[in-house]
Design an enzyme around this catalytic site. Structure first.
Site, short mmCIF file in Angstrom:
data_model
loop_
_atom_site.label_atom_id
_atom_site.label_comp_id
_atom_site.label_asym_id
_atom_site.label_seq_id
_atom_site.Cartn_x
_atom_site.Cartn_y
_atom_site.Cartn_z
N HIS A 240 34.28 41.03 41.04
CA HIS A 240 34.95 40.15 40.08
C HIS A 240 35.98 39.23 40.75
CE1 HIS A 240 33.52 42.78 36.78
NE2 HIS A 240 33.97 43.80 37.47
C1 BDR Z 1 38.70 43.25 36.21
O1 BDR Z 1 39.28 44.52 35.91
C2 BDR Z 1 39.53 45.24 37.08
O2 BDR Z 1 39.00 46.51 36.97
C3 BDR Z 1 38.94 44.46 38.22
O3 BDR Z 1 39.80 44.55 39.35
C4 BDR Z 1 38.88 43.05 37.69
O4 BDR Z 1 40.08 42.35 37.93
C5 BDR Z 1 37.26 43.25 35.74
O5 BDR Z 1 37.19 43.45 34.36
#
Ligand code: BDR
Ligand code: CA
Length: 310
Positions: A240
């Protein structure tokens, strides 16, 4: 000339890869890393951030910020990231110090000290630190060049509830402040990040680098992947947060639309939803470049090239 950025983060294995990508890139001058409570509580996110900097061999300052959302109890995600937030290869306790100043004060002072339009904020976690800075010092808002953040979802829905993505869900009031701030926003939602899946070949390529960074990145993505494989039946793990940094380096890897995005803060059912007007039916003014697509091969090519240089 390199672009000045502040990365606001809650590591998180994917945050860690994003931070290393930024630190490895000469086009970016990372002024500081500011930690916020999110994936795990603040004592761990600030510690993990220092471990990541130590691993990079650089000396980027790390500040600790808010330990709880503006109005709600903290929700964490150990079920994704492990009990440390950075499970994978065990890293030594950091010797790299935490800066004494609060992250919110650092953000305010730094924006005030620089010319308008020269600093980009890159939030990779809940938006608590950024919103607190905006509330406390509204004069800094017009000075921010741009905010490029990971959060939300449109056609992809949510990953914490059917409607909400984690970073927005944890602190919807903070997200609402940021989305209403008038600062130019670029948003990397799940619609993009769920297309940025690791492949086995890429992870093994990282391991084969044989460097401390390559070994750590392979172990983090292996750890992270077991959760997503079980949940989505996908082949790899969505990286992400590195999408935010990749956008700063190569914006043409991403496609999206400039649209209106509002944050749901009232409804229990859809709390933290990014109501993204993809079809431009609301008549509301666009406030965000909301991405929808990524060139996956190009993204992983960039990651390999940069992480290989550390
Ligand atoms: C986001 O939530 C976190 O778990 C990850 O680091 C990312 O920023 C994804 O939904
Ligand atoms: Ca994150």
């Amino acid at each position: 000339m390199s672009r000045k950025i502040i990365i606001d983060t809650d590591p998180g294995q994917d945050d860690a890869v994003a931070i290393l990508l930024a630190l490895a890139s000469p086009e970016l001058e990372v002024l500081a890393l500011t930690a916020v409570a999110g994936n795990v509580p603040l004592p761990l996110t600030q510690k993990n951030t220092r471990q990541i900097v130590e691993l990079s061999g650089l000396k980027t300052p790390v500040y600790a910020g808010c330990d709880a959302p503006l109005k709600r109890k903290l929700v964490t995600a150990e079920y994704v990231h492990g009990k440390t937030g950075l499970d994978g290869i065990p890293l030594p306790d950091p010797t790299y110090p935490l800066q004494p100043q609060h992250a919110v004060d650092y953000i305010i002072d730094t924006l005030r000290a620089h010319a308008p339009g020269t600093i980009t904020l890159c939030p990779l976690g809940p938006l608590t630190n950024i919103a607190t800075a905006f509330q406390r010092a509204p004069d800094i808002i017009p000075k921010v060049a741009e905010i490029v953040l990971m959060g939300g979802g449109c056609f992809e829905g949510g990953n914490v509830t059917p409607a909400a993505e984690f970073n927005i869900y944890v602190d919807p009031e903070a997200a609402d402040i940021v989305f209403k701030s008038g600062v130019p926003l670029v948003v990397m939602p799940l619609d993009v990040t769920h297309k940025a899946l690791t492949s086995r070949a890429w992870v093994e390529g990282m391991r084969a680098l044989g460097t401390p960074v390559g070994t750590a990145v392979a172990s983090w993505t292996d750890f992270f992947e077991r959760f997503d494989t079980a949940k989505y039946g996908s082949d790899g793990a969505p990286l992400h947060d590195p999408c935010v940094i990749a956008y700063l380096l190569e914006p043409s890897l991403f496609t999206g639309r400039h649209i209106n995005v509002e944050i749901e803060t009232g409804s229990e059912l859809t709390l933290g939803m990014t109501v993204a007007d993809w079809w431009r039916v609301s008549g509301r003014e666009p406030n965000a470049m909301f991405m929808g697509g990524v060139d996956r091969d190009g993204f992983y090519r960039l990651l390999t090239e940069r992480l290989g240089s550390l």
